[in-house]
Write a protein that holds these residues in place. Structure first.
Motif, PDB file in Angstrom:
ATOM      1  N   UNK A 167      51.988   7.603 -29.365  1.00 52.86           N
ATOM      2  CA  UNK A 167      50.368   7.681 -30.033  1.00 52.86           C
ATOM      3  C   UNK A 167      49.304   8.281 -28.885  1.00 52.86           C
ATOM      4  N   UNK A 168      50.061   8.307 -27.696  1.00 54.41           N
ATOM      5  CA  UNK A 168      48.817   8.375 -26.502  1.00 54.41           C
ATOM      6  C   UNK A 168      48.612  10.256 -26.625  1.00 54.41           C
ATOM      7  N   UNK A 169      49.547  10.991 -26.687  1.00 56.90           N
ATOM      8  CA  UNK A 169      49.383  12.373 -26.210  1.00 56.90           C
ATOM      9  C   UNK A 169      50.269  13.215 -26.978  1.00 56.90           C
ATOM     10  N   UNK A 170      51.274  12.707 -27.921  1.00 59.82           N
ATOM     11  CA  UNK A 170      52.130  13.541 -28.283  1.00 59.82           C
ATOM     12  C   UNK A 170      51.719  14.652 -28.961  1.00 59.82           C
ATOM     13  N   UNK A 171      50.781  14.301 -29.938  1.00 61.07           N
ATOM     14  CA  UNK A 171      50.119  14.911 -30.958  1.00 61.07           C
ATOM     15  C   UNK A 171      49.527  16.442 -30.354  1.00 61.07           C
ATOM     16  N   UNK A 172      48.929  16.175 -29.366  1.00 61.93           N
ATOM     17  CA  UNK A 172      47.986  17.146 -28.417  1.00 61.93           C
ATOM     18  C   UNK A 172      49.016  18.087 -27.667  1.00 61.93           C
ATOM     19  N   UNK A 173      50.218  17.410 -27.112  1.00 59.25           N
ATOM     20  CA  UNK A 173      50.950  18.305 -26.116  1.00 59.25           C
ATOM     21  C   UNK A 173      52.161  18.745 -27.017  1.00 59.25           C
ATOM     22  N   UNK A 174      52.785  17.973 -28.089  1.00 61.54           N
ATOM     23  CA  UNK A 174      54.297  18.304 -28.717  1.00 61.54           C
ATOM     24  C   UNK A 174      54.359  18.575 -30.138  1.00 61.54           C
ATOM     25  N   UNK A 175      53.692  17.691 -30.763  1.00 63.41           N
ATOM     26  CA  UNK A 175      53.992  17.627 -32.193  1.00 63.41           C
ATOM     27  C   UNK A 175      52.828  18.153 -33.153  1.00 63.41           C
ATOM     28  N   UNK A 176      51.749  18.198 -32.709  1.00 66.31           N
ATOM     29  CA  UNK A 176      50.523  18.807 -33.338  1.00 66.31           C
ATOM     30  C   UNK A 176      50.704  20.515 -33.808  1.00 66.31           C
ATOM     31  N   UNK A 177      50.066  20.947 -34.996  1.00 64.82           N
ATOM     32  CA  UNK A 177      50.256  22.341 -34.780  1.00 64.82           C
ATOM     33  C   UNK A 177      49.815  23.305 -33.931  1.00 64.82           C
ATOM     34  N   UNK A 178      48.925  22.809 -33.228  1.00 71.10           N
ATOM     35  CA  UNK A 178      48.302  23.746 -31.948  1.00 71.10           C
ATOM     36  C   UNK A 178      48.706  22.966 -30.728  1.00 71.10           C
ATOM     37  N   UNK A 179      49.981  22.249 -30.649  1.00 71.02           N
ATOM     38  CA  UNK A 179      50.460  21.686 -29.463  1.00 71.02           C
ATOM     39  C   UNK A 179      50.483  22.538 -28.245  1.00 71.02           C
ATOM     40  N   UNK A 180      49.989  22.007 -26.973  1.00 74.64           N
ATOM     41  CA  UNK A 180      50.209  22.593 -25.908  1.00 74.64           C
ATOM     42  C   UNK A 180      51.395  23.335 -25.515  1.00 74.64           C
ATOM     43  N   UNK A 181      52.345  22.614 -25.683  1.00 76.21           N
ATOM     44  CA  UNK A 181      53.750  23.173 -25.368  1.00 76.21           C
ATOM     45  C   UNK A 181      53.964  24.476 -26.089  1.00 76.21           C
ATOM     46  N   UNK A 182      53.653  24.400 -27.406  1.00 77.82           N
ATOM     47  CA  UNK A 182      53.923  25.487 -28.162  1.00 77.82           C
ATOM     48  C   UNK A 182      53.171  26.815 -27.751  1.00 77.82           C
ATOM     49  N   UNK A 183      51.908  26.506 -27.201  1.00 80.90           N
ATOM     50  CA  UNK A 183      51.171  27.719 -26.893  1.00 80.90           C
ATOM     51  C   UNK A 183      51.587  28.036 -25.438  1.00 80.90           C
TER      52      UNK A 183
END
Length: 520
Positions: free
Chosen positions: A324-340
């Motif tokens: 719940x710390x950073x997963x959404x921003x880096x990995x699981x969210x629609x605009x995840x940084x890993x995806x970009x």
């Protein structure tokens, strides 16, 4: 711009009071313009008064920019080590100097120059001369600048920081009429990769180095990123909503939070937690209170990390406890940084193909191509830093356990390999794992740490740190900017593999009530 600022935050780490200010400058700021020293040319030199407003475009959306904390000479210069290189540098020379120099690293695909007013200001306020660089290209989210530009890739990978160190030290010697007594480097994320590159490739540049959350195994890290995305995209595709991530995190904490003797929502050592997401698998129809079979499979992949068909581990996976710390921003969210971010690496640095996308990712092929084409240029995880250690160099490494950007296990593996190679010099390397810390800072655990101060003390008294204080402020941004804010908790960080344990008496929010013990 938002993603670049998010990544550039990896270059910002807390810095507190250090050595006393003793040495006044010997030259005049304006006289530096046009001088050619250390392979570079001074383009401008402006005296900045204490309290003067500082301009900064790169991080204005993230932080209010504080005024200058001390009077200094702001030098801008350009270095061209080869015809295809144009490396911009800023060196801040305080009017009252403590005799030391600090080089700083970047974040993402950028060098750090765009956030100079944030990174250099607190360093110069303590009397250090400090420098940063754009490593040869303007800051941005894209790596397109590397397309068919091999010299620019080399500048970003390692040469830019090296020539910045050479130039800065020559400029300092000319301005103050004496060389720096000591030279330090600090960086986090890509700046941590920069730091380890300096220790490995250029052991003469710096006397002591801080490497935070280092993206040193760059090709492995950027192979893990599309692997993480493909693990979710399936087939079948899964969508880890914030509610699902909380479900998982709650289960992790219920099983493991008390292992360190304190129930505080932070795992002291996630490696000691035996958690399998299968225990949350739905018995019948999928609901919001359980995980589908596909979700269990995807989570296992994220925790495990990418492996080849023959079982070879490419990168460690994510640590449990940070869902719940950073997963959404880096990995699981629609605009995840890993995806970009990962396509930028493969498109422009590896293949030179703007059509490359994650749906074309093949672990075996793309990892091998990344290593073969650019690994020897961009990776800085070679553990043989004996030349740096032989000349007395000190290396302080740290990584947050709740980091979703870069797997903390890779840093532990690097540390173990360095110590194995170092032999009798192994005590010149220290690793501090930070419970509950996100990527470079923040998170549920205490994460405000004076890393530079710890390094400076170590360099001066030659005693390796075994325990470093970390605090959790009520407002992290305010604390970082030097503004007053309440301290909620303090904890000791222990030199790995030791971990902190409460002694059973006193407040669990006070570091004095914890001791460092061997991890189980």
């Amino acid at each position: 711009m938002t993603r670049r600022i998010y990544l550039a935050f990896g270059a910002l780490t807390a810095m507190a009071a250090l050595a006393p200010l003793t040495q006044a400058h010997a030259g005049t700021c304006e006289s530096l313009v046009g001088q050619k020293v250390g392979g570079g040319t001074v383009v401008s030199a402006e005296r900045m008064a204490s309290g003067q407003k500082l301009s900064l475009a790169g991080a204005a959306a993230l932080f209010p920019i504080p005024p200058a904390k001390a009077a200094f000479c702001r030098v801008k210069a350009r270095i061209s080590p080869v015809p295809q290189s144009e490396i911009d540098v800023e060196v801040w020379l305080p009017e009252t100097w403590n005799g030391k120099f600090v080089g700083t690293g970047g974040g993402g695909f950028s060098g750090g120059l765009e956030i100079a007013a944030l990174t250099l200001n607190p360093i110069v306020a303590k009397g250090y001369a400090a420098a940063t660089t754009n490593v040869g290209h303007p800051a941005g989210d894209s790596a397109k600048w590397a397309y068919k530009q091999p010299e620019k890739l080399v500048d970003w990978a390692h040469r830019g920081n090296h020539v910045t160190a050479q130039f800065s030290k020559a400029l300092i010697a000319a301005y103050y009429a004496k060389p720096a007594e000591r030279a330090y480097f600090q960086g986090c994320s890509n700046g941590g990769r920069d730091a380890l590159m300096e220790a490995w490739r250029y052991p003469e540049d710096y006397d002591a180095i801080v490497a935070g959350a280092p993206a040193a195994p760059w090709t492995r890290d950027f192979t893990a990123m599309p692997w993480n995305i493909r693990a979710q995209d399936g087939p079948p595709a899964v969508n880890f909503s914030p509610a699902k991530l909380k479900l998982v995190n709650d289960a992790v904490m219920a099983r493991c939070d008390k292992l360190d003797g304190v129930q505080d929502g932070v795992l002291e050592n996630p490696l000691a937690c035996r958690f399998d997401p299968k225990e949350l698998q739905c018995k019948a129809n999928a609901t919001s209170d359980c995980l589908s079979g596909a979700e269990v499979k995807a989570l296992r992949a994220l925790y495990q990390g990418p492996r080849t068909r023959d079982g070879r581990q490419i990168s460690t996976g994510l640590a449990v406890g940070g869902e719940t710390v950073e997963w959404e921003g880096w990995i699981t969210g629609p605009k995840a940084v890993h995806r970009q971010m990962s396509p930028e690496f493969f498109r422009w640095m590896v293949y030179g193909d703007e059509t490359w996308s994650i749906d074309r990712f093949d672990l075996e092929r793309d990892y091998a191509e990344a290593v073969n084409r650019v690994g020897s240029i961009v990776d800085s995880d070679n553990p043989d830093i004996r030349p740096f250690l032989k000349r007395g160099g000190k290396l302080l490494i740290y990584h947050g356990w709740a980091d979703a950007a870069l797997p903390p296990g890779n840093t532990i593996n690097y540390y173990n390999a360095v110590r194995s190679k170092a032999g009798a010099k192994a005590d010149q390397v220290r690793l501090f794992m930070v419970p509950g810390m996100a990527h470079c800072a923040k998170g549920p655990g205490p994460s405000l740490v004076d890393w530079l101060g710890a390094l400076d003390t170590w360099a001066q008294d030659n005693k390796p740190p075994e325990r470093i204080l970390a605090s959790k402020p009520e407002d992290f941004n305010a604390a970082f900017m030097g503004q007053p804010t309440k301290t909620l908790r303090t904890r000791p960080l222990c030199a790995w593999p030791a971990v902190a344990r409460w002694n059973g008496k006193g407040s669990t929010d006070e570091a004095a009530n914890f001791r460092c013990v061997a991890s189980k």
